[in-house]
Design a protein around this motif. Structure first.
Motif, PDB file in Angstrom:
ATOM      1  N   ARG A 309     -11.412 -30.434  35.008  1.00  0.00           N
ATOM      2  CA  ARG A 309     -12.260 -29.346  35.482  1.00  0.00           C
ATOM      3  C   ARG A 309     -11.930 -29.018  36.928  1.00  0.00           C
ATOM      4  NH1 ARG A 309     -15.469 -32.506  32.386  1.00  0.00           N
ATOM      5  NH2 ARG A 309     -16.128 -33.753  34.155  1.00  0.00           N
ATOM      6  N   ARG A 310     -12.137 -27.730  37.282  1.00  0.00           N
ATOM      7  CA  ARG A 310     -11.899 -27.293  38.649  1.00  0.00           C
ATOM      8  C   ARG A 310     -12.828 -27.987  39.615  1.00  0.00           C
ATOM      9  NH1 ARG A 310      -9.711 -22.343  39.522  1.00  0.00           N
ATOM     10  NH2 ARG A 310      -9.860 -22.987  41.684  1.00  0.00           N
ATOM     11  N   PHE A 311     -12.361 -28.286  40.806  1.00  0.00           N
ATOM     12  CA  PHE A 311     -13.179 -28.962  41.814  1.00  0.00           C
ATOM     13  C   PHE A 311     -14.295 -28.051  42.292  1.00  0.00           C
ATOM     14  CE2 PHE A 311     -14.187 -31.899  45.012  1.00  0.00           C
ATOM     15  CZ  PHE A 311     -14.395 -31.218  46.185  1.00  0.00           C
ATOM     16  N   ASP A 312     -15.516 -28.565  42.363  1.00  0.00           N
ATOM     17  CA  ASP A 312     -16.676 -27.821  42.815  1.00  0.00           C
ATOM     18  C   ASP A 312     -16.653 -27.752  44.339  1.00  0.00           C
ATOM     19  OD1 ASP A 312     -20.262 -28.082  42.133  1.00  0.00           O
ATOM     20  OD2 ASP A 312     -19.117 -26.753  43.431  1.00  0.00           O
ATOM     21  N   ARG A 313     -16.307 -26.570  44.874  1.00  0.00           N
ATOM     22  CA  ARG A 313     -16.172 -26.457  46.319  1.00  0.00           C
ATOM     23  C   ARG A 313     -17.508 -26.622  47.026  1.00  0.00           C
ATOM     24  NH1 ARG A 313     -12.158 -24.026  43.895  1.00  0.00           N
ATOM     25  NH2 ARG A 313     -10.112 -23.979  44.867  1.00  0.00           N
ATOM     26  N   ARG A 314     -18.611 -26.264  46.356  1.00  0.00           N
ATOM     27  CA  ARG A 314     -19.906 -26.517  46.964  1.00  0.00           C
ATOM     28  C   ARG A 314     -20.147 -28.002  47.138  1.00  0.00           C
ATOM     29  NH1 ARG A 314     -23.544 -23.364  42.810  1.00  0.00           N
ATOM     30  NH2 ARG A 314     -22.037 -24.411  41.485  1.00  0.00           N
ATOM     31  N   ALA A 315     -19.642 -28.783  46.192  1.00  0.00           N
ATOM     32  CA  ALA A 315     -19.790 -30.236  46.312  1.00  0.00           C
ATOM     33  C   ALA A 315     -19.047 -30.752  47.531  1.00  0.00           C
ATOM     34  CB  ALA A 315     -19.268 -30.928  45.048  1.00  0.00           C
ATOM     35  N   ALA A 316     -17.873 -30.163  47.808  1.00  0.00           N
ATOM     36  CA  ALA A 316     -17.102 -30.611  48.968  1.00  0.00           C
ATOM     37  C   ALA A 316     -17.871 -30.373  50.259  1.00  0.00           C
ATOM     38  CB  ALA A 316     -15.757 -29.876  49.018  1.00  0.00           C
ATOM     39  N   LEU A 575       3.046 -31.091  36.254  1.00  0.00           N
ATOM     40  CA  LEU A 575       1.933 -32.027  36.334  1.00  0.00           C
ATOM     41  C   LEU A 575       1.206 -32.075  35.005  1.00  0.00           C
ATOM     42  CD1 LEU A 575       0.511 -31.105  39.859  1.00  0.00           C
ATOM     43  CD2 LEU A 575       2.034 -32.983  39.264  1.00  0.00           C
ATOM     44  N   ALA A 576       0.665 -33.229  34.664  1.00  0.00           N
ATOM     45  CA  ALA A 576      -0.032 -33.399  33.389  1.00  0.00           C
ATOM     46  C   ALA A 576      -1.224 -32.469  33.291  1.00  0.00           C
ATOM     47  CB  ALA A 576      -0.466 -34.854  33.208  1.00  0.00           C
ATOM     48  N   VAL A 577      -1.960 -32.306  34.387  1.00  0.00           N
ATOM     49  CA  VAL A 577      -3.077 -31.365  34.473  1.00  0.00           C
ATOM     50  C   VAL A 577      -3.001 -30.698  35.838  1.00  0.00           C
ATOM     51  CG1 VAL A 577      -4.599 -32.626  32.908  1.00  0.00           C
ATOM     52  CG2 VAL A 577      -4.624 -33.171  35.330  1.00  0.00           C
ATOM     53  N   PRO A 578      -3.493 -29.456  35.975  1.00  0.00           N
ATOM     54  CA  PRO A 578      -3.482 -28.807  37.285  1.00  0.00           C
ATOM     55  C   PRO A 578      -4.335 -29.588  38.283  1.00  0.00           C
ATOM     56  CG  PRO A 578      -3.902 -27.214  35.537  1.00  0.00           C
ATOM     57  CD  PRO A 578      -4.009 -28.566  34.909  1.00  0.00           C
ATOM     58  N   LEU A 579      -3.890 -29.616  39.536  1.00  0.00           N
ATOM     59  CA  LEU A 579      -4.601 -30.332  40.590  1.00  0.00           C
ATOM     60  C   LEU A 579      -5.086 -29.341  41.636  1.00  0.00           C
ATOM     61  CD1 LEU A 579      -2.202 -33.376  41.157  1.00  0.00           C
ATOM     62  CD2 LEU A 579      -4.196 -33.236  39.644  1.00  0.00           C
ATOM     63  N   THR A 580      -6.345 -29.488  42.052  1.00  0.00           N
ATOM     64  CA  THR A 580      -6.925 -28.603  43.051  1.00  0.00           C
ATOM     65  C   THR A 580      -6.654 -29.123  44.451  1.00  0.00           C
ATOM     66  OG1 THR A 580      -8.676 -27.925  41.538  1.00  0.00           O
ATOM     67  CG2 THR A 580      -9.073 -27.564  43.881  1.00  0.00           C
ATOM     68  N   ALA A 581      -6.029 -28.301  45.269  1.00  0.00           N
ATOM     69  CA  ALA A 581      -5.790 -28.574  46.691  1.00  0.00           C
ATOM     70  C   ALA A 581      -5.280 -29.981  46.952  1.00  0.00           C
ATOM     71  CB  ALA A 581      -7.075 -28.333  47.489  1.00  0.00           C
TER      72      ALA A 581
END
Length: 699
Positions: A309-316, A575-581
């Motif tokens: 799943r895409r990284f939740d930028r609000r969580a960051a 990559l096996a799965v896309p990586l966010t930033a």
């Protein structure tokens, strides 16, 4: 004992051939604490044998935990667990043998087949309730019930792995500052009152496991463990997708207060009333291929969701504040503050070389803020909010300190043209200091909306018109000004030991990237290459340039690329799965990628395959730095973590050091500095420290 070689991903370099009298046939799975093997008894009975990693076998504290795991597993052996056949917690390499149970874990099943239908969910919930009833009857609290610890056997679910379980009457207490469990499946009291955790915590975990089985996600979902912890304690669970007939019961399991949750017996009664036609037949998982053998995952190892799943930028953005709110459990004990004077403290970590011992220093008094440092001119030269300073790398003593007008830049200082160049005033000005004394030599204001890059003896300033200005580090004078190539502001990169700088400009449609190798001294192009895809330079090694391939639409990384200009050869690895930033590091042909959500991957461009993958649970970490033995990076809470470069296992970490700015999140974390066998790092409380890089387990 004759060692057997195992070159599988995640396996140890050498594995024992026997555990007691049992021959170890193959590796079922490997985790941070041990390896689980398939074995057979002399009568031919198939067993799952867990053997502790050698490094933990030398740790008396861990041996005590393993003894307790064996004792707990023996107490609960029954219809809903894997029965213990034999064990030797006192062996040189402690081990435990349980009956091998064919069948996938719940996490494997959901990953491959998707959410379960309602009838299977009812049977799963009833089976887990019965398992917890039997576990609790003998006075044990599991404390780590999660999908990877549930086996789906033909005669019903089995609960496995009692690595962090506790008898209710145990005298072994949770240590201050340690988080025990897996955050998405932990109860609120495990974060608030870890010493008071009882059987009701397992009921909360059961509710979370049921949401995962019904939807493929948890009731509290984020890539950041700090955010998950906050949600577990304060937010209502997300039960979207849970069947209506089961949702009220699952919601009761997820009650914030332990006394509001049902007991296992109440759960079974409720399930019978939910459906009068409740079916008690066995859960039979979908058939698997002959080569699709189940992999057992030791405690603390979770499979990677696919697709991730895409990284939740609000969580960051919330991570820092939440870490402070949960500091009593998640952060441990910080070093004491000082009275404003610089302090240096020695550590008991073994010396790397003669005359060196680990140290920590806080040169800027009580104020905090993460220093950005560079190792150059025989010193640690650092920049922190409002102050620049130099430390002796051997012992951390303060050599000089000078006030500067700095406003939280994300750029580290650099030694260029023999001077220390500092980006200050929000990177709108560059100040040059004498590295020997800290005396100012020159300063230069920069236009708004510019980028800077230090390359050898030059400062390169990029403009929005696509131009680049070369400024001499020794004098601050402009040496050249020209448009390099491509469109808009060029992305510039430079790397230690490489005499060139690299400008990368991606086409408007993202189909190709024009890469230009620039001589920093003159601005002339040495070579130019048009490469397929949207690419960003990430490192150079042995005459080759390494780049990250990104999806133009999402910005997620999809692969790594190696370009060798001498032969014009291009090597790509998806990559096996896309990586966010992801933050990256290149060593030899191996690229290490630490994604924003915490996954750490090692990809070998020599073979074009991924070497290993591990979930670190660290959101927005620094760029990793690799040696031949270890991979290091810094966490936002100030921890320095070290992972084994061979298999990705965690081998050491320092305590968190949040400081007074715990509610803020840095835009970029400084990467650790690796000098010979020493590792230098910084933390948000303003501390700079040095450690023995050879032995992270001693940190």
């Amino acid at each position: 004992m004759t060692p057997q070689r195992n070159t599988g991903a995640g396996a140890e370099a050498e594995l024992p051939e026997y555990a007691g009298q049992y021959h170890l046939d193959s590796c079922l799975g490997s985790g941070g604490m041990g390896v689980v093997h398939l074995a057979r008894s002399t009568s031919g009975l198939r067993l799952a044998v867990k053997v502790v990693h050698a490094e933990f076998a030398r740790d008396p504290e861990f041996r005590g935990r393993f003894r307790q795991e064996v004792a707990a597993a023996r107490r609960v052996s029954g219809a809903f667990t894997a029965p213990v056949v034999d064990a030797d917690p006192e062996a040189e390499r402690p081990w435990m043998a349980t009956l091998f149970i064919p069948g996938p874990t719940l996490s494997e099943h959901v990953k491959r087949n998707g959410p379960m239908p309602t009838a299977q969910l009812r049977r799963l919930m009833a089976g887990l309730a019965e398992a917890l009833r039997d576990i609790h009857r003998v006075g044990v609290v599991h404390r780590d019930l999660k999908p990877s610890n549930v086996l789906l056997a033909e005669d019903g679910p089995k609960v496995i792995d009692f690595g962090i379980s506790r008898p209710k009457d145990s005298e072994l207490r949770t240590e201050t500052g340690k988080l025990i469990g897996t955050p998405p499946f932990m109860a609120p009291e495990q974060f608030r009152r870890p010493r008071e955790v009882g059987p009701a915590a397992d009921i909360f975990a059961l509710g979370s496991v049921m949401v995962h089985a019904a939807t493929g996600r948890g009731p509290f979902d984020s890539d950041s463990p700090y955010v998950v912890a906050y949600q577990v304690v304060h937010d209502e669970p997300d039960l979207t997708g849970v069947p209506g007939s089961l949702a009220p019961l699952v919601l009761r399991c997820l009650a914030k207060e332990p006394e509001d949750r049902p007991t296992p017996d109440e759960l079974m009664r409720e399930l019978r009333s939910v459906a009068a036609s409740y079916d008690t037949q066995a859960f039979i998982p979908a058939q698997r291929g002959r080569n699709d053998a189940p992999e057992r995952e030791p405690s603390g190892v979770e499979p990677v969701p696919a697709p991730r799943r895409r990284f939740d930028r609000r969580a960051a953005l919330a991570t820092g504040a939440l870490a402070l709110a949960l500091g009593g459990v998640l952060t441990g004990l910080l070093w004491p503050g000082d009275d404003g004077a610089p302090t240096v403290k020695k550590s008991g970590t073994p010396a790397v070389s003669a005359g060196f011992a680990a140290w920590r220093a806080k040169p800027a008094g009580k104020s905090s803020g993460m220093p950005q440092c560079v190792h150059a001119a025989g010193k640690l030269l650092c920049l922190r909010s409002g102050v620049a300073f130099a430390l002796d790398p051997a012992n951390g003593s303060l050599l000089w300190r000078r006030a500067v007008a700095e406003e939280r830049t994300s750029y580290a200082p650099a030694l260029s043209g023999g001077l220390l160049l500092l980006p200050t005033n929000g990177s709108r000005r560059v100040v040059a200091l004498d590295p020997a004394s800290g005396a100012p030599r020159w300063q230069r204001d920069l236009p708004a909306h510019t980028g800077i890059r230090f390359a050898g003896s030059m400062l390169l300033v990029t403009g929005t018109d696509g131009s680049v200005t070369g400024v001499a580090g020794a004098s601050g004078d402009t040496k050249w000004h020209r448009r390099v190539s491509g469109r808009g502001t060029p992305f510039l990169a430079s790397y230690d030991g490489d005499p060139l700088a690299y400008a990368a400009a991606t086409s408007a449609d993202g189909t190709y990237t024009l890469v230009t190798a620039v001589d920093p001294g003159t601005g002339t192009a040495r070579w130019e290459a048009r490469l397929k895809g949207s690419l960003q330079p990430i490192g150079s090694q042995n005459g080759s340039l390494f780049l990250l391939a990104v999806d133009p639409a999402s910005g997620d990384a999809t692969g790594v690329v190696r370009y060798t200009p001498a032969s014009k050869a291009v090597r790509r690895a998806a990559l096996a799965v896309p990586l966010t930033a992801p933050q990256t590091d290149v060593r030899g042909d191996v690229v290490h990628l630490l994604a924003a959500g915490g996954s750490l991957d090692a990809v070998d461009l020599g073979t074009g395959r991924r070497l290993w993958h591990v979930e670190t649970s660290v959101s927005r970490g620094s760029a990793p730095v690799a040696s031949a033995r270890h991979v290091y990076f810094t966490a936002p809470d100030g921890r320095l973590l070290a992972f084994d470069a061979r298999d990705g296992s965690l081998v050491g970490q320092t305590p968190p050091r949040l400081g007074t700015r715990a509610g803020e999140v840095a835009s970029a974390l400084p990467a650790p500095l690796l000098v010979d066998d020493r590792v230098y790092a910084a933390s948000p409380d303003g501390t700079v420290f040095a450690l023995n890089g050879r032995d992270p387990s001693a940190w």
